[in-house]
Design a protein around this motif. Structure first.
Motif, PDB file in Angstrom:
ATOM      1  N   ARG A   1      10.615 169.044  40.661  1.00  0.00           N
ATOM      2  CA  ARG A   1      10.586 167.585  40.627  1.00  0.00           C
ATOM      3  C   ARG A   1       9.145 167.084  40.741  1.00  0.00           C
ATOM      4  O   ARG A   1       8.300 167.714  41.379  1.00  0.00           O
ATOM      5  CB  ARG A   1      11.411 166.997  41.770  1.00  0.00           C
ATOM      6  CG  ARG A   1      12.848 167.443  41.760  1.00  0.00           C
ATOM      7  CD  ARG A   1      13.600 166.772  40.661  1.00  0.00           C
ATOM      8  NE  ARG A   1      14.963 167.313  40.567  1.00  0.00           N
ATOM      9  CZ  ARG A   1      15.826 166.941  39.658  1.00  0.00           C
ATOM     10  NH1 ARG A   1      15.501 166.048  38.764  1.00  0.00           N
ATOM     11  NH2 ARG A   1      17.020 167.463  39.620  1.00  0.00           N
TER      12      ARG A   1
ATOM     13  N   ARG B   1       8.008 164.676  42.446  1.00  0.00           N
ATOM     14  CA  ARG B   1       7.617 164.319  43.820  1.00  0.00           C
ATOM     15  C   ARG B   1       7.118 165.533  44.601  1.00  0.00           C
ATOM     16  O   ARG B   1       6.452 165.392  45.616  1.00  0.00           O
ATOM     17  CB  ARG B   1       8.767 163.647  44.556  1.00  0.00           C
ATOM     18  CG  ARG B   1       9.939 164.561  44.843  1.00  0.00           C
ATOM     19  CD  ARG B   1      10.988 163.886  45.708  1.00  0.00           C
ATOM     20  NE  ARG B   1      12.272 164.522  45.512  1.00  0.00           N
ATOM     21  CZ  ARG B   1      13.261 164.028  44.783  1.00  0.00           C
ATOM     22  NH1 ARG B   1      13.108 162.865  44.187  1.00  0.00           N
ATOM     23  NH2 ARG B   1      14.390 164.667  44.644  1.00  0.00           N
TER      24      ARG B   1
ATOM     25  N   THR C   1       9.537 160.156  39.942  1.00  0.00           N
ATOM     26  CA  THR C   1       9.504 161.279  40.882  1.00  0.00           C
ATOM     27  C   THR C   1      10.795 162.072  40.926  1.00  0.00           C
ATOM     28  O   THR C   1      10.795 163.226  41.325  1.00  0.00           O
ATOM     29  CB  THR C   1       9.214 160.760  42.304  1.00  0.00           C
ATOM     30  OG1 THR C   1      10.201 159.795  42.648  1.00  0.00           O
ATOM     31  CG2 THR C   1       7.839 160.151  42.384  1.00  0.00           C
ATOM     32  N   ASP C   2      11.889 161.468  40.523  1.00  0.00           N
ATOM     33  CA  ASP C   2      13.182 162.133  40.666  1.00  0.00           C
ATOM     34  C   ASP C   2      13.550 163.010  39.480  1.00  0.00           C
ATOM     35  O   ASP C   2      14.637 163.576  39.437  1.00  0.00           O
ATOM     36  CB  ASP C   2      14.280 161.098  40.895  1.00  0.00           C
ATOM     37  CG  ASP C   2      14.334 160.070  39.782  1.00  0.00           C
ATOM     38  OD1 ASP C   2      13.306 159.888  39.106  1.00  0.00           O
ATOM     39  OD2 ASP C   2      15.387 159.446  39.598  1.00  0.00           O
TER      40      ASP C   2
END
Length: 127
Positions: free
Chosen positions: A44, A46, A11-12
């Motif tokens: 990103r 996320r 996610t990063d």
């Protein structure tokens, strides 16, 4: 953490980079996927919405051979080479370099750690 093709993508990282964690998806294919799905490749992972993840998953299913399907194809090709006993198949069977790499050096990158061979006995001490 978004999940595509049974793989959790990080996610990063940017979306285009996160997609490369899928087997069979490189940087170019990841950028193509983002453009076709209308997803920002720099955002990103996320920050992806459920809709964007669903669009990416649908595109991967429909247009690309990745993960399990691709792994099965590669395995079938290797087993076919082993069955017909061609040079490359014999090299696969013995665990040696297949594509012309040298074996006389100390490099163990393809061969891996030394394997003991059954049936070979060491030199006995003659004292």
């Amino acid at each position: 953490m978004p999940r595509l093709q049974g793989v959790d993508i990080p996610t990063d990282r940017p979306t285009a980079v996160s997609l490369t964690y899928l087997y069979g998806v490189g940087p170019k294919t990841a950028r193509e996927l983002c453009l076709k799905a209308g997803v920002d490749p720099v955002a990103r992972a996320r920050e992806l919405t459920e809709d964007e993840v669903a669009r990416l998953a649908a595109l991967l299913d429909k247009d690309y051979t990745v993960e399990g399907q691709l792994r099965r194809q590669v395995t079938q090709n290797i087993s076919r080479l082993r069955d017909i006993a061609c040079y490359r198949g014999i090299r696969h069977r013995r665990g040696l370099p297949v594509r012309g790499q040298r074996t006389k050096t100390n490099a163990r990158t393809r061969k891996g750690p030394k394997k003991t061979v059954a049936g070979k006995k060491g030199v006995k001490d003659l004292r």
